[in-house]
Design a protein around this motif. Sequence first.
Motif, mmCIF file in Angstrom:
data_model
loop_
_atom_site.group_PDB
_atom_site.id
_atom_site.type_symbol
_atom_site.label_atom_id
_atom_site.label_comp_id
_atom_site.label_asym_id
_atom_site.label_seq_id
_atom_site.Cartn_x
_atom_site.Cartn_y
_atom_site.Cartn_z
ATOM 1 N N SER A 152 0.832 -1.202 0.000
ATOM 2 C CA SER A 152 0.000 0.000 0.000
ATOM 3 C C SER A 152 0.872 1.260 0.000
ATOM 4 C CB SER A 152 -0.903 -0.009 1.226
ATOM 5 O OG SER A 152 -1.655 1.160 1.292
ATOM 6 N N LEU A 153 1.946 1.235 0.779
ATOM 7 C CA LEU A 153 2.866 2.380 0.800
ATOM 8 C C LEU A 153 3.513 2.583 -0.567
ATOM 9 C CD1 LEU A 153 4.619 1.945 4.261
ATOM 10 C CD2 LEU A 153 3.019 3.747 3.599
ATOM 11 N N ALA A 154 3.858 1.504 -1.243
ATOM 12 C CA ALA A 154 4.458 1.612 -2.572
ATOM 13 C C ALA A 154 3.464 2.229 -3.555
ATOM 14 C CB ALA A 154 4.919 0.240 -3.059
ATOM 15 N N SER A 155 2.211 1.822 -3.483
ATOM 16 C CA SER A 155 1.179 2.410 -4.343
ATOM 17 C C SER A 155 1.003 3.891 -4.041
ATOM 18 C CB SER A 155 -0.150 1.695 -4.140
ATOM 19 O OG SER A 155 -0.064 0.363 -4.533
ATOM 20 N N SER A 156 1.072 4.223 -2.770
ATOM 21 C CA SER A 156 0.942 5.613 -2.355
ATOM 22 C C SER A 156 2.106 6.445 -2.884
ATOM 23 C CB SER A 156 0.862 5.688 -0.837
ATOM 24 O OG SER A 156 0.685 7.005 -0.400
ATOM 25 N N GLN A 157 3.284 5.878 -2.880
ATOM 26 C CA GLN A 157 4.449 6.583 -3.424
ATOM 27 C C GLN A 157 4.281 6.851 -4.912
ATOM 28 O OE1 GLN A 157 7.711 7.741 -2.230
ATOM 29 N NE2 GLN A 157 6.285 7.935 -0.527
ATOM 30 N N LEU A 186 5.311 16.040 3.936
ATOM 31 C CA LEU A 186 4.727 15.507 5.171
ATOM 32 C C LEU A 186 4.230 14.076 4.978
ATOM 33 C CD1 LEU A 186 2.719 18.619 6.427
ATOM 34 C CD2 LEU A 186 4.748 17.618 7.480
ATOM 35 N N LEU A 187 3.536 13.839 3.867
ATOM 36 C CA LEU A 187 3.042 12.489 3.591
ATOM 37 C C LEU A 187 4.190 11.497 3.453
ATOM 38 C CD1 LEU A 187 0.169 13.250 1.078
ATOM 39 C CD2 LEU A 187 -0.065 12.288 3.373
ATOM 40 N N THR A 188 5.239 11.906 2.763
ATOM 41 C CA THR A 188 6.397 11.035 2.584
ATOM 42 C C THR A 188 7.042 10.702 3.926
ATOM 43 O OG1 THR A 188 6.765 11.958 0.390
ATOM 44 C CG2 THR A 188 8.612 10.798 1.390
ATOM 45 N N SER A 189 7.129 11.702 4.794
ATOM 46 C CA SER A 189 7.696 11.477 6.127
ATOM 47 C C SER A 189 6.839 10.491 6.922
ATOM 48 C CB SER A 189 7.798 12.808 6.867
ATOM 49 O OG SER A 189 8.261 12.608 8.171
ATOM 50 N N MET A 190 5.519 10.636 6.831
ATOM 51 C CA MET A 190 4.627 9.704 7.528
ATOM 52 C C MET A 190 4.790 8.287 6.970
ATOM 53 S SD MET A 190 1.077 11.645 8.244
ATOM 54 C CE MET A 190 1.028 13.109 7.234
ATOM 55 N N GLN A 191 4.893 8.183 5.648
ATOM 56 C CA GLN A 191 5.066 6.875 5.027
ATOM 57 C C GLN A 191 6.373 6.231 5.478
ATOM 58 O OE1 GLN A 191 4.744 7.930 0.906
ATOM 59 N NE2 GLN A 191 2.584 7.367 0.827
ATOM 60 N N ALA A 248 6.695 2.689 7.386
ATOM 61 C CA ALA A 248 7.562 1.627 6.853
ATOM 62 C C ALA A 248 8.592 1.196 7.892
ATOM 63 C CB ALA A 248 8.250 2.092 5.581
ATOM 64 N N GLU A 249 9.160 2.162 8.611
ATOM 65 C CA GLU A 249 10.133 1.815 9.656
ATOM 66 C C GLU A 249 9.486 0.988 10.758
ATOM 67 O OE1 GLU A 249 13.308 5.522 9.359
ATOM 68 O OE2 GLU A 249 11.676 5.642 10.814
ATOM 69 N N SER A 250 8.264 1.343 11.139
ATOM 70 C CA SER A 250 7.559 0.591 12.180
ATOM 71 C C SER A 250 7.271 -0.833 11.726
ATOM 72 C CB SER A 250 6.242 1.281 12.538
ATOM 73 O OG SER A 250 6.486 2.522 13.124
ATOM 74 N N VAL A 251 6.808 -0.969 10.491
ATOM 75 C CA VAL A 251 6.459 -2.292 9.974
ATOM 76 C C VAL A 251 7.705 -3.158 9.838
ATOM 77 C CG1 VAL A 251 5.610 -3.496 7.914
ATOM 78 C CG2 VAL A 251 4.366 -1.537 8.806
#
Length: 92
Positions: A18-23, A53-58, A62-65
């Motif tokens: 999902s993060l990759a799609s968001s990127q 900001l969105l990139t930082s949140m992503q 990703a780091e948490s996962v």
Amino acid sequence: MRFQSSREQQVKLEILSSLASSQTALARILNSIADVSEASPALARSIAENVKLLTSMQKNIAESVMGLTMRGKRLKRGRPGSPWLNAKISRL
């Protein structure tokens, strides 16, 4: 060592996918900023700030996962030193 269940691994992969799609979507937004920037520089700046900001949140998600910390490259400033040459080579 703690082993992850197959379901836990599947959920993590889905989050990363999902993060990759968001990127990909953010990349399309950045392309459109180029078109908007000429007409409205203030709007383009605002969109760019929101993308950062969105990139930082992503990145945080990703780091948490992943359980890893992704370090950014640090920009080095200053003047370059003179080239170093091996004494044997410089005599040739």
